[in-house]
Design a protein around this motif. Structure first.
Motif, PDB file in Angstrom:
ATOM      1  N   ASN A 126       2.599   1.576  -3.433  1.00 47.96           N
ATOM      2  CA  ASN A 126       1.654   1.972  -4.485  1.00 47.96           C
ATOM      3  C   ASN A 126       1.298   3.448  -4.389  1.00 47.96           C
ATOM      4  N   LYS A 127       1.156   3.978  -3.185  1.00 44.85           N
ATOM      5  CA  LYS A 127       0.901   5.403  -3.012  1.00 44.85           C
ATOM      6  C   LYS A 127       2.084   6.227  -3.494  1.00 44.85           C
TER       7      LYS A 127
ATOM      8  N   GLU B  85       0.834  -1.202   0.000  1.00 46.71           N
ATOM      9  CA  GLU B  85       0.000   0.000   0.000  1.00 46.71           C
ATOM     10  C   GLU B  85       0.872   1.257   0.000  1.00 46.71           C
ATOM     11  N   ASP B  86       1.893   1.287   0.852  1.00 49.81           N
ATOM     12  CA  ASP B  86       2.790   2.437   0.912  1.00 49.81           C
ATOM     13  C   ASP B  86       3.501   2.650  -0.414  1.00 49.81           C
TER      14      ASP B  86
ATOM     15  N   ILE C  54       4.287   5.461  -5.908  1.00 48.76           N
ATOM     16  CA  ILE C  54       4.457   5.488  -7.353  1.00 48.76           C
ATOM     17  C   ILE C  54       3.256   6.065  -8.088  1.00 48.76           C
ATOM     18  N   GLU C  55       2.167   6.352  -7.378  1.00 46.54           N
ATOM     19  CA  GLU C  55       1.014   6.985  -8.016  1.00 46.54           C
ATOM     20  C   GLU C  55       1.312   8.420  -8.426  1.00 46.54           C
ATOM     21  N   TYR C  56       2.252   9.056  -7.779  1.00 41.76           N
ATOM     22  CA  TYR C  56       2.529  10.475  -8.028  1.00 41.76           C
ATOM     23  C   TYR C  56       3.516  10.676  -9.119  1.00 41.76           C
TER      24      TYR C  56
END
Length: 78
Positions: free
Chosen positions: A73-74, A70-71, A76-78
């Motif tokens: 994925n957050k 989860e950490d 690399i979303e940016y």
């Protein structure tokens, strides 16, 4: 680092190594890894390390993998 054995379990790939007087327990799930080190002086041998790998401990390892994913994925979303 000397490979000792794979630790069969239904949760994730788990391997045991021996390096610099420490057992290294390596958990792998996809691209993520967790590593724990146990001094040879703290256990009587391979079997005691294997006995430490309880279902309750694996549940915490799996939860940590979920948190890590989860950490990441957050990140690399940016």
């Amino acid at each position: 680092m000397r490979f000792v054995k794979d630790i069969p379990n239904p949760y994730c790939k788990t391997s045991l190594y021996l390096f610099n007087n420490k057992y290294i327990i390596k958990f792998e799930a996809g691209l993520l890894e967790q590593v724990y080190k146990v001094s040879e002086m703290d256990v009587s041998g391979d079997q005691e390390v294997l006995d430490m790998m309880t279902d309750a401990f694996y549940a915490k390892v799996i939860q940590r993998f979920k948190d890590m994913a989860e950490d990441f994925n957050k990140l690399i979303e940016y």
